[in-house]
Scaffold this active site. Structure first.
Site, mmCIF file in Angstrom:
data_model
loop_
_atom_site.group_PDB
_atom_site.id
_atom_site.type_symbol
_atom_site.label_atom_id
_atom_site.label_comp_id
_atom_site.label_asym_id
_atom_site.label_seq_id
_atom_site.Cartn_x
_atom_site.Cartn_y
_atom_site.Cartn_z
ATOM 1 N N LYS A 71 9.538 -26.502 -16.064
ATOM 2 C CA LYS A 71 9.519 -25.756 -14.799
ATOM 3 C C LYS A 71 10.350 -24.489 -14.961
ATOM 4 O O LYS A 71 11.445 -24.530 -15.533
ATOM 5 C CB LYS A 71 10.083 -26.637 -13.689
ATOM 6 N N SER A 145 7.928 -28.504 -5.375
ATOM 7 C CA SER A 145 7.832 -27.175 -5.946
ATOM 8 C C SER A 145 7.450 -27.196 -7.422
ATOM 9 O O SER A 145 7.116 -26.158 -8.010
ATOM 10 C CB SER A 145 9.179 -26.460 -5.801
ATOM 11 N N SER A 169 10.434 -32.666 -4.825
ATOM 12 C CA SER A 169 9.621 -31.849 -5.728
ATOM 13 C C SER A 169 9.281 -32.534 -7.040
ATOM 14 O O SER A 169 8.393 -32.076 -7.765
ATOM 15 C CB SER A 169 10.346 -30.529 -6.023
#
Length: 575
Positions: A71, A145, A169
């Site tokens: 990420k 996210s 997330s």
């Protein structure tokens, strides 16, 4: 791909790390419209890690040659970190501690994935790099996210990936893309080198296809532990059944156009939980709803502003509009020091209640109560995002560890998942409960002869923990042959001049399927059968050569009718 499968392919010489990376690079380019990557896989970035593998014994490094995605709020040395905001970009000299541990275990970082900007969101649409598409139904949200991280694994562009989790997330994207998502307790995985969202709550997480994979990554992420003979080693968490599973007793909240399908999928998950051999207790979950309200309706949103407020003020127009709205909300609400301590005292009370409730127990909830199309999120970006966190927001405030698990689909190409939660110190119970649930994963199997109810081989199915679901019929494209065998048994053969044949549909645990298949003699086998409603299902099929010495009994429409007729003809008349 799974870690164990990939290791076997490497060991057998069927694949090399370089060949795999080249395949991933090609696939990432072909699927770039999914908006998975911010820094996509390129060989120039990957090659140095491949070169290091040559000095590493695969048997000594648990993640040797395993590609993983990162990420883009987690630092990878020499690769730009954006946190989903081009104006925020910087190039770190050092990797985050978690990346260093994975690389030292032989893992290969392949690229940086898309995310809701500054890890603020649960939908996967709040990015100037494009909306990440759901891996199965592109019109739906991917979840956020950690959107790109989940979709990279679900699309086969990484074996596992790292996300982060503050409000869900690391769990919501797992549920929406049919993955396992794992989040440790706060601080168990290092967060140095991670762009903060709420620094006191942030956790790095992992997405993978299997429970075994997430726990192997977890062992590496926690770091080596002292072992025998003075050698440090990676230790996976032990697995222990909890004393009970806790389920919400109040009616659950489901939302969106698929809410009825999600409710049905939850009911199916509960039936699977009942098969786990762990007592179930229904409890009042209002405690968790109250805790959730503190996250965005309390002063923790001010912690986000404390980390990012100066940047937002100095970069007008560079922040995604809805992200800036959320970050600025703490200013609008006017939180002060007194409100922080009031919330902390309230949270302490909730933690005490949670500790009592969860002692020797694991809490189970839906991961999400529904999902949305990307168009629906665009129309109502705040309310739809809030819905996605209904069952997740309490987790980090209460410092629970959690694992999101795939369950039975809510509909075609529509995954559904549950999340299990445990208190700090009970990670082994979380793993034990998750393992028992995954053992209940099952498929539907169509049988047409001696395995049907009341026939001699029904016991083989029952011994494999299979359960009868329904009677059904095939599409009218099969012939039924009585095989020349002892005992006599039927063979189902696909044929254009066929008929509809009666079958029974059973549910068999996937973990027992191999055991069952080993009992199936030639010329029978397991394949795909088309049913009367045109759907396809796994079931018994027969090789065509068997009809040479067999008897065509298609006209009876099924084995039971054929056997009944044979029995009546073979039985002498009486009286």
């Amino acid at each position: 791909m799974t870690i164990s499968t990939l290791k076997t392919m490497y060991k057998n010489g069927k694949l090399t790390p370089l060949a795999l990376m080249e395949d991933i690079i090609r696939q990432a380019e072909q699927e770039k419209e999914h908006n998975i990557w911010i820094t996509p896989p390129v060989l120039a970035h990957i090659q140095p890690y491949l070169d290091k593998l040559e000095q590493m014994n695969p048997d000594e490094y648990p993640l040797w040659g395993i590609p993983f995605a990162i990420k883009d709020n987690i630092d990878l040395a020499g690769v730009t970190t954006t946190a989903g905001c081009p104006a925020y970009s910087y190039q770190p000299e050092k990797s985050a501690d978690i990346i260093t541990r994975l690389v030292e275990a032989g893992a290969i970082p392949i690229g940086k994935t898309n995310l809701d900007q500054f890890a603020t969101g649960l939908v996967g649409t709040r990015s100037p790099f494009g909306e990440t598409h759901n891996a199965l139904k592109p019109e739906l949200i991917s979840g956020g996210s950690s959107s790109g991280s989940a979709v990279a694994v679900a699309r086969g562009q990484a074996v596992f990936s790292l996300g982060t989790d503050t409000a869900g997330s690391g769990r919501v994207p797992a549920a929406l893309n049919d993955l396992v998502g794992y989040k440790s307790n706060i601080g168990d995985w290092p967060t140095r080198g991670v762009v903060p969202a709420c620094a006191t709550l942030d956790c790095v997480t992992v997405f993978a296809s299997t429970l075994d994979d997430v726990y192997l990554v977890d062992a590496v992420a926690r770091g080596k532990q002292p072992g025998g003979n003075g050698k440090d080693k990676y230790e996976t968490i032990a697995s222990v059944k909890p004393q009970k599973l806790l389920l919400p007793k109040e009616p659950l909240y489901f939302y969106g156009e698929f809410k009825d399908a999600y409710r049905t999928a939850w009911e199916a998950a509960v039936r699977r939980l009942e098969l786990c051999g762990i007592p179930i207790e229904y409890v009042d979950c209002s405690l968790f709803n109250k805790t959730s309200s503190l996250l965005y309706d309390g002063p923790w949103v001010a912690e986000r502003w404390s980390d990012l407020g100066e940047f937002v003020e100095n970069h007008p127009g560079d922040i995604f509009p809805v992200t800036e709205q959320i970050l600025r909300s703490s200013l609008v609400k006017g939180y002060d020091a007194a409100s922080v301590f009031t919330a902390l005292h309230e949270l302490r009370e909730y933690k005490e209640q949670a500790d009592l409730l969860l002692k020797d127990a694991v809490l189970v909830m839906p991961t999400c109560g529904g999902t949305w199309t990307r168009e629906q999120v665009a129309v109502s970006p705040v309310s739809t995002n809030s819905d996605m966190g209904h069952y997740t927001n309490h987790c980090n405030l209460l410092d629970l560890n959690a694992v999101a698990l795939p369950s039975d689909y809510a509909g075609e190409q529509l995954p559904f998942g549950i999340t299990m939660f445990a208190m700090r110190g009970q990670e082994n119970m979380l793993k034990g409960a998750a393992g028992e649930f995954m053992k209940t994963e099952a498929i539907e199997l169509a049988v047409c002869g001696l395995h049907m109810r009341g026939f001699p081989l029904e016991k083989q199915l029952l011994d494999c923990d299979a359960s009868f679901i329904r009677s059904d019929r095939t599409a009218p494209c099969y012939r039924l042959i009585r095989l020349n065998s002892v005992p006599a048994k039927p063979g189902l053969i696909r044929s254009e001049q066929g008929s509809s044949i009666a079958v029974e549909v059973w549910r068999i645990p996937i973990g027992r399927l191999g055991e069952f298949i080993r009992l199936v003699p030639a010329p029978l086998g397991i394949g795909r059968i088309k049913l009367e409603d045109e759907s396809e299902i796994t079931g018994f099929i027969c090789e065509p050569y068997a009809e040479i010495n067999g008897e065509d009994i298609t006209g009876y429409g099924g084995w039971a009718a054929a056997e009944l007729d044979r029995f009546q003809n073979d039985t002498p008349a009486t009286g």
